[in-house]
Design an enzyme around this catalytic site. Structure first.
Site, PDB file in Angstrom:
ATOM      1  N   ASP A   1      -7.947   6.301  -5.865  1.00 55.95           N
ATOM      2  CA  ASP A   1      -8.848   5.456  -6.647  1.00 55.95           C
ATOM      3  C   ASP A   1      -9.933   4.824  -5.763  1.00 55.95           C
ATOM      4  O   ASP A   1      -9.628   4.330  -4.674  1.00 55.95           O
ATOM      5  CB  ASP A   1      -7.986   4.340  -7.278  1.00 55.95           C
ATOM      6  CG  ASP A   1      -8.729   3.530  -8.319  1.00 55.95           C
ATOM      7  OD1 ASP A   1      -9.154   4.122  -9.325  1.00 55.95           O
ATOM      8  OD2 ASP A   1      -8.868   2.305  -8.131  1.00 55.95           O
TER       9      ASP A   1
ATOM     10  N   GLU B   1     -11.644   9.672  -5.735  1.00 62.73           N
ATOM     11  CA  GLU B   1     -12.647   9.119  -6.636  1.00 62.73           C
ATOM     12  C   GLU B   1     -13.657   8.386  -5.768  1.00 62.73           C
ATOM     13  O   GLU B   1     -13.326   7.380  -5.136  1.00 62.73           O
ATOM     14  CB  GLU B   1     -12.039   8.155  -7.656  1.00 62.73           C
ATOM     15  CG  GLU B   1     -13.097   7.731  -8.658  1.00 62.73           C
ATOM     16  CD  GLU B   1     -12.832   6.403  -9.359  1.00 62.73           C
ATOM     17  OE1 GLU B   1     -13.425   6.167 -10.414  1.00 62.73           O
ATOM     18  OE2 GLU B   1     -12.031   5.604  -8.844  1.00 62.73           O
TER      19      GLU B   1
HETATM   20  C1  GLC Z   1     -11.309   3.497 -10.889  1.00 59.03           C
HETATM   21  C2  GLC Z   1     -10.457   3.742 -12.103  1.00 59.03           C
HETATM   22  C3  GLC Z   1     -10.802   2.725 -13.127  1.00 59.03           C
HETATM   23  C4  GLC Z   1     -10.503   1.354 -12.556  1.00 59.03           C
HETATM   24  C5  GLC Z   1     -11.191   1.133 -11.206  1.00 59.03           C
HETATM   25  C6  GLC Z   1     -10.623  -0.040 -10.473  1.00 59.03           C
HETATM   26  O1  GLC Z   1     -12.648   3.639 -11.158  1.00 59.03           O
HETATM   27  O2  GLC Z   1     -10.632   5.065 -12.557  1.00 59.03           O
HETATM   28  O3  GLC Z   1     -10.133   2.920 -14.332  1.00 59.03           O
HETATM   29  O4  GLC Z   1     -10.901   0.356 -13.437  1.00 59.03           O
HETATM   30  O5  GLC Z   1     -11.026   2.238 -10.362  1.00 59.03           O
HETATM   31  O6  GLC Z   1      -9.336   0.247 -10.010  1.00 59.03           O
END
Ligand code: GLC
Ligand code: CA
Length: 508
Positions: free
Chosen positions: A193, A247
């Site tokens: 994440d 991500e």
């Molecule tokens: C990422 C997740 C999202 C979350 C954020 C903070 O973007 O996909 O859902 O709110 O991280 O953890």
């Protein structure tokens, strides 16, 4: 030799919304276990589970309060293990979402840290007497006052999600243990994440503001990030045949691709392509992306996730032919595809009609900020409806229903089961084709972009994807046999007549 993940179609499961196994209105591991045959029938080879760790769920699990357990809403550790074993029995790998940029303010580490300024865990987080101008990614200041110790702490997301201080080596050591724990449990890798957001430095320069909008320049991609990403990837690879997908909080291809590959994580999510607001320019971006990754690395291919409106509404104009066109692109191109749950049955966006129906913290932030800005409740609701990620988070519309009880945690959308069956069959055929032929190998032949028409050859298959109006194309390949199409078309020896949004695979 390809690695397993280079041949895998992944499927993202938003934990609370997929399948409820105990009738309390929240998806869980028991429900998941029962749906393994469904996943196998669809043909996916890997699932990504959104966070299932104990959490107060301010951000639905992205606020972890214990890294070493399962949230009771989702079941027990034994339920998780049973699901993973069953998935493995069907040849489906399971990757877990790892949220290591921040923890919940309810996490024991933070509770300890906020006891006093000289607590042993104090430096596991980021504290300041005077905050800088950084804004949270959900809006508003990224600094929250702690009345007990009289300092501000840093949170790049909600104020209940406090950022870990990765500049402190103890934090890092603890996180390596977390990784080890879950790999030892039999998981096959991680989705990391907002991994480029890690706080690695101790300089806190103000972010520039352009036209009133903060540019997130110094609060992500900090110096040392490339090396840290390489180290994370390396450590996990060194333990075995695991997969990592990062991500990267950016929709800029250059920022995204630089962390993918042998010197980083296996792959990173291509938001430059998958999360665009509409179809305009999608073909050009796709072509650009394929060039960037022509060095043998792989891009990711997806059109939906739990953080954006569903592709059915956002990209397909609520049209089945366009949804199938997108599916064919995602599942025949070079890259690692991620199907978002429900997309394979053409699920639509859920729009909360009132703040009572709203569940997403991003929607709440948008609402509050709009009110502070002087907007009326009605205007604020409309703004929150635009921002809320609830759109893609409503319950999977199973023929038998989601749950035994009507008190599901979020609202439902009206299903269209006939469409669902057609879409499912289309996805299933595409996924099985992807397995039996050369669709996983890098590279294309005859890759061509002609306006809104995209054509390429993969292995023995010719793929034609028409993102524009009806048109003719020259048939350079001669005798071709139709394998799959989203609508009728006319094929002659010298030309092919493609309908608007026509998508077709031929065998050569
Ligand atoms: C990422 C997740 C999202 C979350 C954020 C903070 O973007 O996909 O859902 O709110 O991280 O953890
Ligand atoms: Ca449940």
């Amino acid at each position: 030799m390809l690695k397993w993940w280079q041949e895998t179609v992944f499927y993202e499961i938003y934990m609370p919304s997929f399948k409820d196994g105990n009738g309390d209105g929240i998806g869980d591991f028991k429900g998941l276990l029962a749906k393994v045959p469904y996943l196998a029938e669809l043909g996916v080879g890997g699932v990504w589970l959104t966070p299932f760790y104990p959490s107060p769920k301010v951000d639905n699990g992205y606020d972890v309060s214990d890294y070493y357990a399962v949230d009771p809403d989702y079941g027990t550790m034994a339920d998780l293990e049973a699901f993973v074993a069953e998935a493995h029995r069907y040849g489906i790998r399971v990757i877990a979402d790892m949220v290591v940029n921040h923890v919940s303010t309810e996490h024991a580490w933070f509770k300890e840290a906020r006891r006093s300024r000289d607590d042993a865990k104090r430096d596991w987080f980021v504290w300041k007497d005077v905050p800088n101008n950084w804004e949270s990614f959900f809006g508003g200041s990224a600094w929250e006052w702690d009345a007990v110790t009289e300092q501000y702490y840093y949170h790049s997301f909600a104020k209940e999600q406090v950022d870990l201080n990765w500049a402190n080596p103890d934090v890092e050591r603890e996180i390596w243990k977390v990784f080890d724990f879950w790999l030892d449990k039999g998981l096959d890798g991680f989705r990391l994440d907002v991994i480029n957001n890690l706080t690695l430095t101790r300089d806190f320069l103000d972010n520039p503001v352009v036209d009133g909008e903060q540019q997130h320049l110094y609060d992500k991609d900090q110096s040392g990030m490339t090396a840290k990403m390489a180290e994370i990837g390396e450590r996990i690879r060194a333990r075995g045949d695991y997969f990592t997908v990062g991500e990267i909080s950016s929709d800029n291809l250059t920022e995204i691709e630089r962390y993918a590959g042998p010197g980083g994580l296996d792959v990173t999510f291509n938001f430059n392509f998958g999360s665009v607001a509409n179809r305009d320019g999608i073909v050009a971006e796709f072509a650009r992306m394929q060039q960037v990754y022509a060095d043998g690395r792989m891009p990711t291919l997806f059109f939906g996730s739990h953080d954006m409106s569903r592709s059915w509404n956002r990209l397909a104009d609520e049209r089945e032919d366009v949804a199938q066109l997108l599916a064919m692109l995602m599942l025949t191109a070079h890259g690692v595809p991620f199907v978002y749950f429900g997309e394979e049955i053409g699920m639509v966006d859920f729009v909360p009609e009132s703040m009572n129906e709203m569940r997403d913290v991003q929607g709440f932030y948008a609402y509050e900020l709009a009110l502070e800005d002087g907007k009326s409740e009605c205007e604020a609701l409309a703004i929150a409806q635009g921002k809320t990620r609830d759109k893609a988070r409503s319950l999977m519309t199973w023929p038998e229903g989601f749950s035994d009880k009507a008190q599901a945690w979020i609202g439902e959308v009206t299903p269209d089961f006939a469409r669902g069956q057609r879409m499912f069959a289309f996805y299933k055929t595409l996924i099985s084709l992807r397995k039996t032929i050369d669709f996983c190998k890098p590279g294309y032949r005859d890759f061509e972009v002609d306006g809104e028409l995209l054509t390429y050859v993969r292995g023995e298959y010719l793929v034609c994807l028409n993102f524009g109006a009806a048109r003719e194309m020259e048939n350079k390949w001669g005798n071709v046999t139709l394998v799959l199409a989203n609508k009728d078309l006319v094929v002659n020896v010298d030309k092919i007549e493609l309908p608007a949004f026509g998508a077709v695979i031929f065998k050569m």
